[in-house]
Scaffold this active site. Sequence first.
Site, PDB file in Angstrom:
ATOM      1  N   ARG A  46      41.504  19.436  46.482  1.00 55.90           N
ATOM      2  CA  ARG A  46      40.134  18.907  46.566  1.00 55.90           C
ATOM      3  C   ARG A  46      39.859  18.008  45.356  1.00 55.90           C
ATOM      4  O   ARG A  46      39.198  16.981  45.463  1.00 55.90           O
ATOM      5  CB  ARG A  46      39.096  20.042  46.651  1.00 55.90           C
ATOM      6  CG  ARG A  46      37.674  19.520  46.563  1.00 55.90           C
ATOM      7  CD  ARG A  46      36.569  20.463  47.027  1.00 55.90           C
ATOM      8  NE  ARG A  46      36.818  21.851  46.807  1.00 55.90           N
ATOM      9  CZ  ARG A  46      36.794  22.486  45.619  1.00 55.90           C
ATOM     10  NH1 ARG A  46      36.524  21.808  44.521  1.00 55.90           N
ATOM     11  NH2 ARG A  46      37.059  23.764  45.532  1.00 55.90           N
ATOM     12  N   TYR A  98      23.072   0.748  59.835  1.00 50.14           N
ATOM     13  CA  TYR A  98      23.708   1.668  60.784  1.00 50.14           C
ATOM     14  C   TYR A  98      22.785   2.867  61.043  1.00 50.14           C
ATOM     15  O   TYR A  98      22.252   3.462  60.101  1.00 50.14           O
ATOM     16  CB  TYR A  98      25.062   2.108  60.218  1.00 50.14           C
ATOM     17  CG  TYR A  98      25.697   3.218  61.020  1.00 50.14           C
ATOM     18  CD1 TYR A  98      25.878   3.089  62.400  1.00 50.14           C
ATOM     19  CD2 TYR A  98      26.095   4.404  60.420  1.00 50.14           C
ATOM     20  CE1 TYR A  98      26.438   4.115  63.141  1.00 50.14           C
ATOM     21  CE2 TYR A  98      26.663   5.433  61.158  1.00 50.14           C
ATOM     22  CZ  TYR A  98      26.826   5.278  62.521  1.00 50.14           C
ATOM     23  OH  TYR A  98      27.371   6.294  63.252  1.00 50.14           O
ATOM     24  N   ASP A 170      26.999  -1.695  51.276  1.00 47.97           N
ATOM     25  CA  ASP A 170      27.894  -1.241  52.342  1.00 47.97           C
ATOM     26  C   ASP A 170      28.622  -2.483  52.855  1.00 47.97           C
ATOM     27  O   ASP A 170      28.029  -3.343  53.501  1.00 47.97           O
ATOM     28  CB  ASP A 170      27.061  -0.561  53.438  1.00 47.97           C
ATOM     29  CG  ASP A 170      27.909  -0.036  54.597  1.00 47.97           C
ATOM     30  OD1 ASP A 170      29.013  -0.562  54.809  1.00 47.97           O
ATOM     31  OD2 ASP A 170      27.433   0.866  55.307  1.00 47.97           O
ATOM     32  N   LYS A 195      36.668   1.660  59.894  1.00 45.63           N
ATOM     33  CA  LYS A 195      36.546   0.407  60.637  1.00 45.63           C
ATOM     34  C   LYS A 195      37.687  -0.552  60.270  1.00 45.63           C
ATOM     35  O   LYS A 195      38.834  -0.240  60.519  1.00 45.63           O
ATOM     36  CB  LYS A 195      35.161  -0.180  60.369  1.00 45.63           C
ATOM     37  CG  LYS A 195      34.010   0.840  60.588  1.00 45.63           C
ATOM     38  CD  LYS A 195      33.913   1.241  62.020  1.00 45.63           C
ATOM     39  CE  LYS A 195      33.081   2.441  62.380  1.00 45.63           C
ATOM     40  NZ  LYS A 195      32.191   3.081  61.496  1.00 45.63           N
TER      41      LYS A 195
HETATM   42  O1  P1T Z   1      31.405   6.654  60.917  1.00 44.14           O
HETATM   43  P1  P1T Z   1      31.585   6.758  59.430  1.00 44.14           P
HETATM   44  O2  P1T Z   1      32.971   6.509  58.960  1.00 44.14           O
HETATM   45  O3  P1T Z   1      30.978   7.997  58.854  1.00 44.14           O
HETATM   46  O4  P1T Z   1      30.758   5.509  58.797  1.00 44.14           O
HETATM   47  C1  P1T Z   1      29.373   5.387  58.904  1.00 44.14           C
HETATM   48  C2  P1T Z   1      28.996   3.931  58.828  1.00 44.14           C
HETATM   49  C3  P1T Z   1      28.521   3.413  57.635  1.00 44.14           C
HETATM   50  N1  P1T Z   1      28.189   2.105  57.502  1.00 44.14           N
HETATM   51  C4  P1T Z   1      28.323   1.245  58.528  1.00 44.14           C
HETATM   52  C5  P1T Z   1      27.948  -0.185  58.348  1.00 44.14           C
HETATM   53  C6  P1T Z   1      28.803   1.699  59.763  1.00 44.14           C
HETATM   54  O5  P1T Z   1      28.936   0.807  60.757  1.00 44.14           O
HETATM   55  C7  P1T Z   1      29.137   3.069  59.917  1.00 44.14           C
HETATM   56  C8  P1T Z   1      29.610   3.622  61.223  1.00 44.14           C
HETATM   57  N2  P1T Z   1      29.289   2.813  62.308  1.00 44.14           N
HETATM   58  C9  P1T Z   1      29.580   3.080  63.618  1.00 44.14           C
HETATM   59  C10 P1T Z   1      30.215   4.185  64.032  1.00 44.14           C
HETATM   60  C11 P1T Z   1      29.146   2.052  64.577  1.00 44.14           C
HETATM   61  O6  P1T Z   1      29.593   2.048  65.733  1.00 44.14           O
HETATM   62  O7  P1T Z   1      28.333   1.206  64.175  1.00 44.14           O
END
Ligand code: P1T
Length: 379
Positions: A46, A98, A170, A195
């Site tokens: 961890r 998001y 972000d 992503k």
């Molecule tokens: O899904 P995760 O890895 O926890 O990330 C969250 C997140 C944070 N910031 C942005 C700009 C994002 O697009 C996302 C996750 N977005 C999607 C799952 C979506 O389909 O837009």
Amino acid sequence: MKFNTKTIHGGQSPDKAYGSVMPPIYQTTTYAQTTPGGHKGYEYSRSHNPTRQALESAFSSLENGKFGLAFGSGLAAIDAVLKLLKPGDEVISTNDLYGGTYRLFTQIFEKFQIKFHFIGMDNASAIESYINSNTKLIWIETPTNPMLNIIDISAVAAISKKHSVLFAVDNTFATPYLQRPLDLGADIVMHSATKYLGGHSDVIMGALIVNDQTIANQLYFVQNASGAISGPQDCFLLLRGIKTLHIRMQRHCENGRTVATYLSTHPKVENVYWPGFESHPNHEIAKAQMDDFGGMVSFTTKGNSYEEAIKMVERLKIFTLAESLGGVESLAGHPASMTHASIPKETREKTGILDSLIRLSVGIEDAEDLIADLKHALN
Ligand code: P1T
């Protein structure tokens, strides 16, 4: 080292034990000690894990930062930043972000007496009137999800510095291939590495990258104390994905341009949101802070019909109807009922997330096939 070389070599060197070119997957929870505290820098996974550390240095190299941290998801990374705050603190954020981030802010952190202001930031100077002595963090996405608004990172950085407020970006939609917020004055860069960084729709992961040692120490403390780390197998997959980030992004940008241009001429399409259009309200800022315009394109259809939009996404064959974005395959989403459903309809519609809005993550297939798919679904 230039960017394309960094995706392959940044923060990487052959493994010290046997020279393996890819970092080994250290699938272990713990490390042998000769005497209490007598270890080789690793006590418990961890706290530290060599595979995760290899990925964390790749993250920092790509974003021109000094310190990188990997988390179990993008939201876990955002959660760690918010845990730097205390009750009574205030956050200024974009009104287009998001849906999961909005949900985390309003349904988790508001309970702990953190106050959020969600505002339009087309003009960065709008931020200043919301700053007071409790303001501790400015949180932005640019381009925003899903409206592809552009926020001037340098202008926000100047405001955050003037008022000694932490500034986080972000950078999920742009990736460091297109935009490096730390170079423009941000304090923290965050990614849903799920992503484009991963790029193959097979890993959920988050990343934070910073330059300042004190902020890095505080975030490392949260990472270890709260424990939302990423596992070694996932870190390995991310390291593999990053190696092709530059060539994938080049094609995402080319295909994004082709798709946005096609949609803008289609008689059934009302509006197309893509920062590469000269008519985009912040096109000049996008041109200045990004190296190209990315592979995300949103659009509305004429008549703003929920049913028509749903039918359209259901008819697509090459674009898969799915949440998420940034993988090699093209995806289509309906934000109002999917990724942004946790935002109340009235709030959503104020920022343009109408019932007919469709968001495309344009993949790296042949553009002709993507256009034919859209043409069939629209007609
Ligand atoms: O899904 P995760 O890895 O926890 O990330 C969250 C997140 C944070 N910031 C942005 C700009 C994002 O697009 C996302 C996750 N977005 C999607 C799952 C979506 O389909 O837009």
